[in-house]
Motif scaffolding. Structure first.
Motif, mmCIF file in Angstrom:
data_model
loop_
_atom_site.group_PDB
_atom_site.id
_atom_site.type_symbol
_atom_site.label_atom_id
_atom_site.label_comp_id
_atom_site.label_asym_id
_atom_site.label_seq_id
_atom_site.Cartn_x
_atom_site.Cartn_y
_atom_site.Cartn_z
ATOM 1 N N SER A 267 1.891 9.827 9.418
ATOM 2 C CA SER A 267 1.675 8.804 8.386
ATOM 3 C C SER A 267 1.971 9.299 6.971
ATOM 4 O O SER A 267 1.064 9.529 6.166
ATOM 5 N N PRO A 268 3.259 9.414 6.597
ATOM 6 C CA PRO A 268 3.600 9.705 5.203
ATOM 7 C C PRO A 268 3.564 8.419 4.379
ATOM 8 O O PRO A 268 3.544 7.312 4.930
ATOM 9 N N TYR A 269 3.576 8.568 3.061
ATOM 10 C CA TYR A 269 3.398 7.420 2.166
ATOM 11 C C TYR A 269 4.556 7.273 1.185
ATOM 12 O O TYR A 269 5.236 8.243 0.837
ATOM 13 N N CYS A 270 4.716 6.027 0.745
ATOM 14 C CA CYS A 270 5.596 5.696 -0.365
ATOM 15 C C CYS A 270 4.851 4.694 -1.238
ATOM 16 O O CYS A 270 4.413 3.636 -0.744
ATOM 17 N N ASN A 271 4.620 5.033 -2.487
ATOM 18 C CA ASN A 271 3.904 4.156 -3.426
ATOM 19 C C ASN A 271 2.523 3.727 -2.910
ATOM 20 O O ASN A 271 2.101 2.586 -3.099
ATOM 21 N N GLY A 272 1.852 4.646 -2.240
ATOM 22 C CA GLY A 272 0.479 4.378 -1.831
ATOM 23 C C GLY A 272 0.313 3.600 -0.548
ATOM 24 O O GLY A 272 -0.812 3.249 -0.166
ATOM 25 N N VAL A 273 1.420 3.296 0.152
ATOM 26 C CA VAL A 273 1.373 2.576 1.419
ATOM 27 C C VAL A 273 2.155 3.395 2.445
ATOM 28 O O VAL A 273 3.143 4.061 2.097
ATOM 29 N N ILE A 274 1.729 3.351 3.701
ATOM 30 C CA ILE A 274 2.457 4.085 4.738
ATOM 31 C C ILE A 274 3.909 3.615 4.748
ATOM 32 O O ILE A 274 4.194 2.414 4.739
ATOM 33 N N SER A 275 4.812 4.578 4.750
ATOM 34 C CA SER A 275 6.237 4.289 4.547
ATOM 35 C C SER A 275 6.900 3.733 5.802
ATOM 36 O O SER A 275 6.413 3.918 6.923
ATOM 37 N N ALA B 267 4.807 -4.207 10.121
ATOM 38 C CA ALA B 267 4.530 -5.287 9.182
ATOM 39 C C ALA B 267 3.571 -4.843 8.084
ATOM 40 O O ALA B 267 3.512 -5.469 7.017
ATOM 41 N N ASN B 268 2.833 -3.754 8.327
ATOM 42 C CA ASN B 268 1.875 -3.257 7.344
ATOM 43 C C ASN B 268 2.388 -2.040 6.575
ATOM 44 O O ASN B 268 1.603 -1.358 5.903
ATOM 45 N N LYS B 269 3.686 -1.800 6.659
ATOM 46 C CA LYS B 269 4.289 -0.674 5.942
ATOM 47 C C LYS B 269 5.129 -1.193 4.777
ATOM 48 O O LYS B 269 5.530 -2.357 4.747
ATOM 49 N N ILE B 270 5.399 -0.301 3.847
ATOM 50 C CA ILE B 270 6.180 -0.670 2.677
ATOM 51 C C ILE B 270 7.666 -0.428 2.954
ATOM 52 O O ILE B 270 8.029 0.417 3.786
ATOM 53 N N ASN B 271 8.513 -1.161 2.269
ATOM 54 C CA ASN B 271 9.958 -1.092 2.539
ATOM 55 C C ASN B 271 10.644 0.031 1.758
ATOM 56 O O ASN B 271 11.679 -0.170 1.110
ATOM 57 N N CYS B 272 10.073 1.227 1.829
ATOM 58 C CA CYS B 272 10.725 2.410 1.260
ATOM 59 C C CYS B 272 10.341 3.624 2.098
ATOM 60 O O CYS B 272 9.324 3.620 2.801
#
Length: 451
Positions: A348-356, A367-372
């Motif tokens: 579980s790495p992150y991008c902008n505070g959300v799982i990437s 659906a619960n991840k960020i688009n980066c």
């Protein structure tokens, strides 16, 4: 003994009454008596010397392990000597000297024993002196960070096994306080982790203050972002944190230099309820927190690893109460140690505070991840860099893989992070996990004392 020899000689004399024999007997008897008596007295002295040497050797070795002032070492060593040389046995102690130097402890004694024969010649006692010395041992302090996996896969018997094993380690490593060891201590920090690490009341200090409202960039109470399907999603901020990126990603520079990452979790992958506990020697507090562990969430092992380092870093000390602040890295007679434990692969790495979006299997719904993508790379890669940097700072790292025999990547990161083959453990059930924690605890305990 003497009486037996004399009686034997008398018997021989009675059976041979010639004048020559009588003369020989009269001449030889005093010399034999003297020789036998001297042998008895010298034998006593030899036994006394042996006994004295044994007691002094044990006392010197024991005194060498004592920490504290000169008077305390002398008093304690004196009691130890007399326990090994009780008054009701051969010989009486007439002098005992215990000298405590910077590097050597010397113990010397003189004892006397009453003579049976030589007392007739005006020497009622024989004195025996002996000496022993030992190199002083040095007590070392321990700062230990327990980085423990409380992810969803740990639910059920696994979390019970972890609670028991970690509590046993606390009992072994945390020593009872001793007024004579004021400068020596053993403290443990707890870093329970799953999809992040819960900083509790310290969250604002390490990732920055929260603005009210909803924003489309991290920093507000609610964060609105697009998932990989280009759908808008809004999550609330939590007291958990994620990794920091950029130039300070793999350093222990304090948050006053660079904040760590925000953490906006999905409702079905929440921030774990158990917060970090900074260094403490409070056994009851540590075991109470361990026994409250709840298993929930995915596995951001790299964030747990980072916080194991931060808990031991003197650069982060200003955050904690004074008694919980880590000592400088170069402090003499101090070991800094981290124990990393996982039951699964870091995912579980992150991008902008959300799982990437490039997080691996087990990290939650797409659906619960960020688009980066995660700017630092995978959780595995980040943990590798963090472990390398931590070890370069002189931190000893133990690792435990629990039920990961068929998980190649999990085994690889545990083996990579360990300070050596003897620091790496695999456990496939609760008994083996308990044995691993106890073995690590015993190894840590052996670091307390060095010569």
């Amino acid at each position: 003994m003497i009486e037996h020899i004399i009686e034997t000689l008398k018997h021989k004399f009675r059976t041979n009454c010639s004048g020559a024999a009588a003369v020989v007997f009269a001449l030889v008897l005093p010399a034999l008596f003297a020789a036998v008596g001297l042998a008895v007295d010298l034998g006593q002295a030899h036994n006394l010397k042996t006994r004295l040497n044994n007691a002094l050797d044990k006392t010197a070795l024991a005194a060498g392990t004592l920490a504290g002032g000169e008077s305390y070492i002398q008093e304690t060593a004196g009691k130890f000597f007399h326990a090994n040389y009780p008054d009701d046995r051969l010989g009486e102690i007439v002098d005992l000297q215990i000298n405590v130097g910077d590097e050597i402890v010397t113990v010397a004694a003189t004892a006397q024993v009453k003579n049976r024969f030589m007392s007739l010649l005006g020497k009622p006692y024989t004195e025996v002196s002996a000496e022993a010395e030992a190199t002083k041992a040095f007590w070392n302090s321990i700062e230990l960070a327990l980085v423990l996996d409380i992810t969803g896969s740990m639910a059920g018997q696994r979390i019970v096994d972890l609670r028991n094993a970690a509590s046993a380690l606390v009992d072994i490593v945390i020593r009872d306080s001793d007024q004579h060891h004021e400068d020596i201590y053993s403290k443990i920090a707890l870093v329970p982790y799953s999809m992040g690490v819960n900083l509790g009341s310290y969250a604002g200090d390490v990732r920055g203050p929260v603005a009210s409202g909803t924003c489309t960039s991290p920093g507000c109470q609610r964060f609105r972002f697009r998932n990989p399907f280009n759908q808008w999603v809004t999550f609330d901020v939590s007291n958990c944190v994620s990794e920091r990126s950029g130039a300070f990603a793999y350093t222990d520079d304090p948050p006053s230099t660079a904040y760590v990452g925000w953490n906006y979790p999905a409702g079905n992958n929440p921030c774990p309820p158990n917060p970090v506990i900074p260094l403490t020697d409070n056994k009851d507090l540590l075991k109470s927190q361990i026994n409250s562990f709840q298993a929930v969430g995915s596995t951001a092992g790299h964030i747990g690893t980072a916080w194991g380092w931060y808990m031991l870093s003197p650069h982060w000390g200003y955050l904690w109460p004074e008694e919980s602040r880590p000592a400088p890295y170069d402090t003499e007679r101090l070991y800094k140690i981290a124990v990393l434990m996982t039951d699964g692969e870091y995912n579980s790495p992150y991008c902008n505070g959300v799982i990437s979006q490039d997080a691996t299997a087990g990290s939650g719904s797409m659906a619960n991840k960020i688009n980066c993508n995660a700017p630092n790379g995978s959780s595995f890669e980040q943990a590798e860099h963090l472990c390398d940097a931590m070890k370069e700072d002189g931190i000893l790292v133990y690792s435990i893989g629990f039920h990961i025999d068929n998980l190649a990547e999990a085994k690889a990161i545990m083996e990579h992070c360990a300070s050596g083959p003897d620091y790496y453990y695999l456990a496939e059930d609760g008994d083996q996990l308990d044995a691993a924690f106890r073995d690590i605890a015993r190894k840590i305990s052996s670091l307390y004392l060095s010569r």
